[in-house]
Design an enzyme around this catalytic site. Structure first.
Site, PDB file in Angstrom:
ATOM      1  N   THR A  44      -5.262  -1.793   1.536  1.00  0.00           N
ATOM      2  CA  THR A  44      -4.039  -2.555   1.272  1.00  0.00           C
ATOM      3  C   THR A  44      -3.453  -3.175   2.542  1.00  0.00           C
ATOM      4  O   THR A  44      -3.720  -2.736   3.657  1.00  0.00           O
ATOM      5  CB  THR A  44      -2.971  -1.653   0.613  1.00  0.00           C
ATOM      6  OG1 THR A  44      -2.624  -0.594   1.502  1.00  0.00           O
ATOM      7  CG2 THR A  44      -3.482  -1.073  -0.696  1.00  0.00           C
ATOM      8  N   ASP A  45      -2.638  -4.190   2.319  1.00  0.00           N
ATOM      9  CA  ASP A  45      -1.948  -4.842   3.426  1.00  0.00           C
ATOM     10  C   ASP A  45      -0.540  -4.251   3.563  1.00  0.00           C
ATOM     11  O   ASP A  45      -0.206  -3.276   2.879  1.00  0.00           O
ATOM     12  CB  ASP A  45      -1.914  -6.365   3.235  1.00  0.00           C
ATOM     13  CG  ASP A  45      -1.143  -6.803   1.993  1.00  0.00           C
ATOM     14  OD1 ASP A  45      -0.380  -5.986   1.418  1.00  0.00           O
ATOM     15  OD2 ASP A  45      -1.298  -7.974   1.594  1.00  0.00           O
ATOM     16  N   ALA A  46       0.267  -4.850   4.409  1.00  0.00           N
ATOM     17  CA  ALA A  46       1.610  -4.325   4.654  1.00  0.00           C
ATOM     18  C   ALA A  46       2.486  -4.362   3.405  1.00  0.00           C
ATOM     19  O   ALA A  46       3.456  -3.620   3.298  1.00  0.00           O
ATOM     20  CB  ALA A  46       2.278  -5.112   5.787  1.00  0.00           C
TER      21      ALA A  46
END
Length: 153
Positions: free
Chosen positions: A21-23
């Site tokens: 996942t990203d931020a």
């Protein structure tokens, strides 16, 4: 080649981990490519073709062309199904239709068409698909020709 029969559509389970996942907490777009790579690799393995044997014979496969559509993002802990479906092939290439679907609701998240080329490891030049791979694709030829005919109607 093995006596195993290639499935028309191969499905591989994947779970989304935090590293995917990203931020914002959603799956980073490039991770879908990793998932699809694994599904294609596991399709080959499930049909009894050893990838190390291909490497020993100076064979590798590389993505030559990719068209992808992202519909809905996956999030942490989602269980996904990633498919690999051979759609066409030529002398040195094969094309797969691939999908990523969320298990809990069956929602399609991502769909791609991926063309993979066969190359020589030592020089990176195109080379003919090995006979065992051609046989595997021939097993599915009737399936994808029938699907193509249906989509033309």
């Amino acid at each position: 080649m093995s006596d195993r029969v290639a499935p028309a559509v191969f499905a591989w389970p994947v779970r989304v981990y935090i590293e995917d996942t990203d931020a914002g907490g959603i799956v980073f777009h490039a991770r879908y490519l990793h998932y699809m790579e694994r599904a294609r690799t596991e399709w080959v393995r499930s049909c009894g073709i050893g990838l190390r044997a291909g490497m020993a014979d100076n064979i590798s496969y590389v993505v030559q062309r990719l068209s992808i559509h992202y519909a809905t993002p996956a999030v942490l802990d989602d269980e996904l199904t990633v498919t690999a479906e051979p759609m066409a092939f030529g002398r040195v290439w094969m094309t797969f239709r691939q999908r990523v679907v969320r298990v809990r609701d069956g929602k399609p998240l991502c769909e791609a068409e991926v063309r993979v080329a066969c190359i020589a490891l030592d020089n990176g030049r195109p080379r003919r698909l090995p006979e065992n791979m051609r046989e595997l694709l021939e097993q599915n030829k009737q399936h994808f020709e029938t699907k193509h005919e249906l989509s033309q109607e």
